[in-house]
Design an enzyme around this catalytic site. Structure first.
Site, PDB file in Angstrom:
ATOM      1  N   LYS A 178       0.803  -1.237   0.000  1.00 13.41           N
ATOM      2  CA  LYS A 178       0.000   0.000   0.000  1.00 13.41           C
ATOM      3  C   LYS A 178       0.834   1.284   0.000  1.00 13.41           C
ATOM      4  O   LYS A 178       0.402   2.290  -0.540  1.00 13.41           O
ATOM      5  CB  LYS A 178      -0.964  -0.001   1.192  1.00 13.41           C
ATOM      6  N   ASP A 213     -10.484   3.979   0.841  1.00  8.81           N
ATOM      7  CA  ASP A 213     -10.877   3.563   2.200  1.00  8.81           C
ATOM      8  C   ASP A 213     -11.541   4.717   2.957  1.00  8.81           C
ATOM      9  O   ASP A 213     -12.398   4.485   3.820  1.00  8.81           O
ATOM     10  CB  ASP A 213      -9.658   3.087   3.005  1.00  8.81           C
TER      11      ASP A 213
END
Ligand code: NAP
Length: 289
Positions: A72, A108
């Site tokens: 990520k 997110d």
């Protein structure tokens, strides 16, 4: 599932491991419903193989992909552009192709706030308490700032990591001025005063389903009508949410965040509205909910 041919466009999720990812299920169900010639694949990429994988994606004209642990943050140098959200969260979960190269964002944040936005709350009067100071907590902080929370408490178990977490926001006055970090012991006084308690730790995840980051005696201090939000989506509900519900709290599990972050990514890749209900239902059926 529709026929895969030489014209089928490719999407996927990279990470290590990806074998338990629920993303292929929800994305392929949505693609099927839309009748589009796409396929979404789990693409296992180990830590040392990220550069080779990106070069391969370029070669095979992959349209876009999700990124999970451990890539990520590591993906960022390979991207031509990132959104302001990535600058704040420091991590990417969605990448797509542009004329100048790969572009990354983090869905997110949108995924986290989506279920909160359906509640009728005055966020300017709520000072949330976040359990944990890892990657997901960063997206949660940004989301809560976007909602307009005037103060945010982050609780962790390691003072060094908490200090690093605080320091990482120093260049952002809007966030650093409202963020406070605390060690776990402070929950005794923080929990009775909050209307939103968010668990971003993995405590309570399968198979440790009897564990909760907040035990029953501490949870008993939560005020009735407060919101308890667990980012974990399996088991459903977690012990944390069971205890909160016993106090009369509004419980939100991590499934909706998973669905909404996925829907936001699919919308970017397809450049059209996506069937969120189908995505949600595919996971509910799979998880027996
Ligand atoms: P992470 O970066 O590893 O952070 C985990 C945090 O939890 C760290 O602050 C860690 O503390 C803390 N922690 C771990 N075990 C603990 C314990 N026993 N007691 C107290 N604190 C503990 O992980 P992440 O990426 O933020 O993910 C966290 C959780 O969110 C996972 O369960 C993940 O599945 C979930 N998640 C869900 C979604 C969704 O769409 N629903 C999206 C993202 C993440 P230390 O720093 O001290 O180790």
């Amino acid at each position: 599932m529709s026929l895969i041919t030489g014209t089928t466009k490719l999407l996927g999720v990279i990470g290590d491991p990806v074998k338990h990812s629920l993303s292929p299920l929800m994305h392929n169900r949505a693609i099927e419903e839309l009748g589009l010639d796409y396929i979404y694949l789990p693409l296992p990429v180990t830590q040392g193989n990220l550069a080779k994988a990106i070069a391969g994606f370029e070669a095979i004209s992959l349209v876009g992909f999700n990124i999970t642990i451990p890539h990520k943050q590591a993906i960022i140098p390979y991207l031509a552009e990132v959104t302001p959200t990535v600058h704040m969260v420091g991590a990417v979960n969605t990448v797509w192709r542009t004329e100048t190269g790969w572009k990354g964002t983090n869905t997110d944040v949108a995924g986290f706030i989506a279920p909160l936005q359906t509640l009728n709350q005055d966020w300017s009067k709520i000072a949330p308490v976040i359990l944990g100071n890892g990657g997901a907590a960063r997206a949660v902080v940004i989301g809560l700032v976007e909602l307009g929370c005037p103060q945010i408490h982050v609780v962790g178990r390691n003072q060094n990591k908490l200090d690093k977490f605080s320091q990482s926001w120093q260049s952002n006055f809007q966030i650093s001025s409202i963020l406070q970090t605390h060690l776990w012991e402070k929950l005794n006084t923080l929990i009775p005063d909050t209307k939103l308690l968010v668990n971003t730790t993995p405590v309570g995840m399968s198979p440790q389903i009897e564990n909760s980051p907040v035990d029953a005696s501490l949870m008993a201090k939560l005020s009735p009508g407060a919101i308890a939000y667990d980012l974990i989506y399996t088991p459903n509900p977690t012990k944390f949410l069971q205890l909160a519900k016993e106090q009369g709290a509004i419980a939100i599990d991590g499934l909706e965040m998973l669905v909404q972050q996925g829907a936001a990514a699919l919308k970017i890749w397809l450049n059209q509205p996506v069937p969120i209900e189908t995505m949600r239902e595919s996971l509910r059926v799979y998880l027996n909910l």
